[in-house]
Design a protein around this motif. Structure first.
Motif, mmCIF file in Angstrom:
data_model
loop_
_atom_site.group_PDB
_atom_site.id
_atom_site.type_symbol
_atom_site.label_atom_id
_atom_site.label_comp_id
_atom_site.label_asym_id
_atom_site.label_seq_id
_atom_site.Cartn_x
_atom_site.Cartn_y
_atom_site.Cartn_z
ATOM 1 N N MET A 30 0.827 -1.209 0.000
ATOM 2 C CA MET A 30 0.000 0.000 0.000
ATOM 3 C C MET A 30 0.864 1.263 0.000
ATOM 4 O O MET A 30 0.548 2.257 -0.635
ATOM 5 C CB MET A 30 -0.914 -0.014 1.239
ATOM 6 N N GLU A 31 1.993 1.179 0.738
ATOM 7 C CA GLU A 31 2.898 2.330 0.807
ATOM 8 C C GLU A 31 3.460 2.663 -0.567
ATOM 9 O O GLU A 31 3.524 3.832 -0.956
ATOM 10 C CB GLU A 31 4.035 2.033 1.790
ATOM 11 N N TYR A 32 3.855 1.611 -1.312
ATOM 12 C CA TYR A 32 4.401 1.834 -2.651
ATOM 13 C C TYR A 32 3.327 2.339 -3.614
ATOM 14 O O TYR A 32 3.607 3.130 -4.519
ATOM 15 C CB TYR A 32 5.022 0.544 -3.193
ATOM 16 N N PHE A 57 10.356 7.341 -4.653
ATOM 17 C CA PHE A 57 10.785 5.943 -4.683
ATOM 18 C C PHE A 57 12.256 5.817 -4.322
ATOM 19 O O PHE A 57 13.042 5.216 -5.051
ATOM 20 C CB PHE A 57 10.519 5.331 -6.065
ATOM 21 N N THR A 58 12.620 6.362 -3.189
ATOM 22 C CA THR A 58 14.027 6.359 -2.772
ATOM 23 C C THR A 58 14.419 5.065 -2.058
ATOM 24 O O THR A 58 15.603 4.822 -1.834
ATOM 25 C CB THR A 58 14.314 7.555 -1.842
ATOM 26 N N GLU A 59 13.440 4.236 -1.696
ATOM 27 C CA GLU A 59 13.740 3.008 -0.959
ATOM 28 C C GLU A 59 14.077 1.834 -1.874
ATOM 29 O O GLU A 59 14.492 0.782 -1.402
ATOM 30 C CB GLU A 59 12.544 2.630 -0.061
ATOM 31 N N VAL A 60 13.856 1.995 -3.176
ATOM 32 C CA VAL A 60 14.165 0.917 -4.120
ATOM 33 C C VAL A 60 15.550 1.151 -4.715
ATOM 34 O O VAL A 60 16.144 2.219 -4.530
ATOM 35 C CB VAL A 60 13.101 0.829 -5.238
ATOM 36 N N ASN A 61 16.066 0.159 -5.459
ATOM 37 C CA ASN A 61 17.394 0.338 -6.057
ATOM 38 C C ASN A 61 17.346 1.388 -7.173
ATOM 39 O O ASN A 61 16.279 1.694 -7.707
ATOM 40 C CB ASN A 61 17.937 -0.992 -6.587
ATOM 41 N N ALA A 83 10.776 6.218 -12.945
ATOM 42 C CA ALA A 83 10.689 7.676 -13.032
ATOM 43 C C ALA A 83 10.579 8.145 -14.476
ATOM 44 O O ALA A 83 9.758 9.002 -14.808
ATOM 45 C CB ALA A 83 11.900 8.320 -12.362
ATOM 46 N N LEU A 84 11.409 7.567 -15.345
ATOM 47 C CA LEU A 84 11.398 7.969 -16.757
ATOM 48 C C LEU A 84 10.126 7.535 -17.465
ATOM 49 O O LEU A 84 9.547 8.293 -18.250
ATOM 50 C CB LEU A 84 12.624 7.382 -17.470
ATOM 51 N N ILE A 85 9.679 6.299 -17.175
ATOM 52 C CA ILE A 85 8.504 5.773 -17.870
ATOM 53 C C ILE A 85 7.214 6.408 -17.343
ATOM 54 O O ILE A 85 6.424 6.968 -18.107
ATOM 55 C CB ILE A 85 8.442 4.237 -17.730
ATOM 56 N N ALA A 86 6.993 6.292 -16.031
ATOM 57 C CA ALA A 86 5.739 6.782 -15.444
ATOM 58 C C ALA A 86 5.748 8.296 -15.238
ATOM 59 O O ALA A 86 4.822 8.993 -15.663
ATOM 60 C CB ALA A 86 5.481 6.072 -14.118
#
Length: 199
Positions: free
Chosen positions: A1-3, A95-99, A107-110
């Motif tokens: 849910m957080e993501y 989205f800083t918690e992912v690699n 980021a580029l796509i969405a």
């Protein structure tokens, strides 16, 4: 849910940059500086006072410039790539918690894709307005863009679910009316070229 909420916030902020490039950045910078919007160490610079002042100055210049005839059309030629970069940056901030690869790919796509689509549609609307009204209707479009960017920025942070619904509505309208708008823009350019050749 957080993501999922982070996704909604990121897309909402990216959509806001499609309306105005710097206004959502200013909103994000001010919100981080005031402590309303959390940011991790990699985006801590966004919440510094110089960043707030810089983003605020750029926002004011951008808003005013869009009310100057012909300058608004000139700005549209660079707004799409700028919005793509800004949208990607704001989306990545959520989205800083992912690699890194996952973060910037999303980021580029969405983020970048959302910003570029909305910015392109609005640029086409202004081009059609310039061709049909001689630019008289352009200030109305500029006002709608500023209000839209402000609204999307606020909703993205405080009501992200509503923000994503509005983004879906924008995309529906773009798909529904985009072809008609593009045909009108191409038709105006064709008429302009014919009149030049005849003279």
């Amino acid at each position: 849910m957080e993501y999922l909420l982070s996704l909604f916030v990121g897309i909402g902020l990216a959509a806001a940059t499609g309306f105005r490039v710097f206004l959502p950045i200013f909103f994000f910078s001010l919100g981080t500086y005031m402590g309303w919007i959390p940011a991790n160490d990699s985006f801590a610079w966004v919440g510094t006072l110089p960043a707030v002042i810089g983003a605020g100055t750029a926002t004011l210049i951008e808003i005013l410039a869009y009310y100057i005839p012909f300058v608004d059309n000139l700005l549209d030629t660079i707004s799409v790539p700028l919005a793509t970069v800004a949208g990607s940056l704001l989306f990545a901030s959520q989205f800083t918690e992912v690699n890194d690869w996952t973060q910037w790919s999303l980021a580029l796509i969405a983020g970048g894709g959302t910003a570029a689509t909305i910015s392109s549609a609005l640029a086409g609307t202004r081009a059609a307005s310039s061709g049909t009204t001689g630019g008289i209707g352009n200030p109305v479009i500029s006002t709608v863009e500023t209000v839209g960017s402000t609204l999307m920025s606020i909703l993205a942070v405080f009501l992200p679910i509503l923000a994503i619904i509005l983004v879906a509505v924008f995309f529906y309208l773009i798909i529904k009316y985009g072809k008609k708008l593009w045909s009108k823009v191409k038709g105006n350019k064709l008429k302009s070229n014919v009149s030049r050749n005849s003279t």
